[in-house]
Design an enzyme around this catalytic site. Structure first.
Site, PDB file in Angstrom:
ATOM      1  N   GLN A 152     -29.092  20.578  -7.407  1.00 11.72           N
ATOM      2  CA  GLN A 152     -27.233  20.325  -7.893  1.00 11.72           C
ATOM      3  C   GLN A 152     -26.782  20.683  -6.865  1.00 11.72           C
ATOM      4  O   GLN A 152     -26.733  21.134  -5.848  1.00 11.72           O
ATOM      5  CB  GLN A 152     -26.925  22.094  -9.149  1.00 11.72           C
ATOM      6  CG  GLN A 152     -25.390  21.943  -9.157  1.00 11.72           C
ATOM      7  CD  GLN A 152     -25.561  23.122  -9.862  1.00 11.72           C
ATOM      8  OE1 GLN A 152     -25.965  24.087  -9.958  1.00 11.72           O
ATOM      9  NE2 GLN A 152     -24.382  23.713 -10.563  1.00 11.72           N
TER      10      GLN A 152
ATOM     11  N   ILE B 137     -20.659   8.205 -10.514  1.00  7.67           N
ATOM     12  CA  ILE B 137     -20.295   7.211 -10.101  1.00  7.67           C
ATOM     13  C   ILE B 137     -21.549   6.787  -8.961  1.00  7.67           C
ATOM     14  O   ILE B 137     -21.454   5.536  -7.661  1.00  7.67           O
ATOM     15  CB  ILE B 137     -18.866   6.979  -8.956  1.00  7.67           C
ATOM     16  CG1 ILE B 137     -18.993   8.770  -8.052  1.00  7.67           C
ATOM     17  CG2 ILE B 137     -17.614   7.201  -9.367  1.00  7.67           C
ATOM     18  CD1 ILE B 137     -18.257   9.111  -7.021  1.00  7.67           C
TER      19      ILE B 137
ATOM     20  N   HIS C  25     -26.995  15.065 -17.238  1.00  8.36           N
ATOM     21  CA  HIS C  25     -27.039  14.209 -16.742  1.00  8.36           C
ATOM     22  C   HIS C  25     -27.588  13.563 -18.224  1.00  8.36           C
ATOM     23  O   HIS C  25     -28.820  13.801 -18.555  1.00  8.36           O
ATOM     24  CB  HIS C  25     -28.302  13.777 -14.897  1.00  8.36           C
ATOM     25  CG  HIS C  25     -27.548  14.391 -14.838  1.00  8.36           C
ATOM     26  ND1 HIS C  25     -26.834  13.269 -13.484  1.00  8.36           N
ATOM     27  CD2 HIS C  25     -27.275  15.769 -14.346  1.00  8.36           C
ATOM     28  CE1 HIS C  25     -26.599  14.473 -12.273  1.00  8.36           C
ATOM     29  NE2 HIS C  25     -26.968  15.542 -12.725  1.00  8.36           N
TER      30      HIS C  25
ATOM     31  N   HIS D  70     -23.138  20.965 -15.985  1.00  5.14           N
ATOM     32  CA  HIS D  70     -23.263  19.223 -16.464  1.00  5.14           C
ATOM     33  C   HIS D  70     -24.825  19.227 -16.658  1.00  5.14           C
ATOM     34  O   HIS D  70     -25.490  19.979 -16.431  1.00  5.14           O
ATOM     35  CB  HIS D  70     -22.639  18.337 -15.286  1.00  5.14           C
ATOM     36  CG  HIS D  70     -23.232  18.237 -13.977  1.00  5.14           C
ATOM     37  ND1 HIS D  70     -22.951  19.535 -12.889  1.00  5.14           N
ATOM     38  CD2 HIS D  70     -24.175  17.321 -13.346  1.00  5.14           C
ATOM     39  CE1 HIS D  70     -23.668  18.907 -11.852  1.00  5.14           C
ATOM     40  NE2 HIS D  70     -24.854  17.999 -12.022  1.00  5.14           N
TER      41      HIS D  70
HETATM   42  P1  5GP Z   1     -25.425  16.968  -9.418  1.00  7.75           P
HETATM   43  O1  5GP Z   1     -26.052  16.959  -8.199  1.00  7.75           O
HETATM   44  O2  5GP Z   1     -25.091  17.950  -8.855  1.00  7.75           O
HETATM   45  O3  5GP Z   1     -26.795  17.542 -10.878  1.00  7.75           O
HETATM   46  O4  5GP Z   1     -25.257  15.930 -10.242  1.00  7.75           O
HETATM   47  C1  5GP Z   1     -23.898  15.927  -9.580  1.00  7.75           C
HETATM   48  C2  5GP Z   1     -23.215  14.222  -9.781  1.00  7.75           C
HETATM   49  O5  5GP Z   1     -22.290  14.368 -10.186  1.00  7.75           O
HETATM   50  C3  5GP Z   1     -24.107  13.303  -9.429  1.00  7.75           C
HETATM   51  O6  5GP Z   1     -24.949  12.674  -9.660  1.00  7.75           O
HETATM   52  C4  5GP Z   1     -23.241  12.828  -8.484  1.00  7.75           C
HETATM   53  O7  5GP Z   1     -23.428  11.738  -8.334  1.00  7.75           O
HETATM   54  C5  5GP Z   1     -22.127  12.941  -9.572  1.00  7.75           C
HETATM   55  N1  5GP Z   1     -20.441  12.905  -8.289  1.00  7.75           N
HETATM   56  C6  5GP Z   1     -20.190  13.885  -7.753  1.00  7.75           C
HETATM   57  N2  5GP Z   1     -19.144  13.671  -7.395  1.00  7.75           N
HETATM   58  C7  5GP Z   1     -18.057  12.449  -8.557  1.00  7.75           C
HETATM   59  C8  5GP Z   1     -17.375  12.184  -8.659  1.00  7.75           C
HETATM   60  O8  5GP Z   1     -16.186  12.107  -7.567  1.00  7.75           O
HETATM   61  N3  5GP Z   1     -16.699  11.245  -9.837  1.00  7.75           N
HETATM   62  C9  5GP Z   1     -18.217  11.291 -11.040  1.00  7.75           C
HETATM   63  N4  5GP Z   1     -18.322  10.014 -11.868  1.00  7.75           N
HETATM   64  N5  5GP Z   1     -19.326  11.566 -10.374  1.00  7.75           N
HETATM   65  C10 5GP Z   1     -19.713  12.181  -9.077  1.00  7.75           C
END
Ligand code: 5GP
Ligand code: ZN
Length: 139
Positions: free
Chosen positions: A96, A34, A104, A102
């Site tokens: 993170q 999102i 991307h 997860h």
């Molecule tokens: P990280 O920064 O941990 O690698 O990635 C986490 C990702 O989760 C971010 O790109 C962020 O935009 C996404 N994200 C965080 N909260 C939500 C949510 O409630 N819904 C969705 N669809 N994505 C989320």
């Protein structure tokens, strides 16, 4: 490890908070990010809650990569980017922000200058929903 009970991705798996779901099987879930770094930015997660690459089981990471491949192909067909990165962050210093393992699926364009820690900027939910339908149509 951050608690499963407080985990936003576990809540998405449970359907407790909404998401633009792209694909689901017994072991994994794929949905739109999102805060997209680019159009078509999707996330793939194992249903098993673990924090990062150190904690995730071999089976869960294997299943996640298999689903990421499916999603990357559908994203490629849908948005025809110049390229796609599969990115996976472990620990705050690595960018993170959600502590449920997860990957991307990150569409890239020539010259987009996207940095590794791209920052979070809310996307247009209607546009994300429309793209999600198109990607699903290409799965
Ligand atoms: P990280 O920064 O941990 O690698 O990635 C986490 C990702 O989760 C971010 O790109 C962020 O935009 C996404 N994200 C965080 N909260 C939500 C949510 O409630 N819904 C969705 N669809 N994505 C989320
Ligand atoms: Zn979780």
């Amino acid at each position: 490890m951050s608690a499963k009970e407080d985990c936003i991705f576990c809540k998405i798996i449970a359907g407790e908070i909404p998401s633009f779901k792209l694909y689901e099987d017994d072991a994994t879930l794929a949905f739109m990010d999102i805060n997209p770094a680019s159009d078509g930015h999707a996330l793939v997660i194992p249903k098993e809650h673990t924090k990062d690459v150190h904690a995730v089981s071999e089976q869960a990471i294997a299943n996640t990569v298999i689903t990421a491949k499916k999603i990357a192909s559908a994203v490629e067909k849908t948005v025809a980017p110049g390229g796609i990165n599969l990115v996976q962050c472990n620990g705050e210093a690595a960018g993170q922000s959600v502590f449920h393992f997860h990957m991307h699926v990150l569409p890239r364009r020539d010259g987009d200058q996207l940095k590794m820690n791209w920052g979070l900027k809310p996307g247009d939910m209607d546009a994300i929903g429309t793209l999600a339908e198109k990607i699903k149509g290409n799965l």
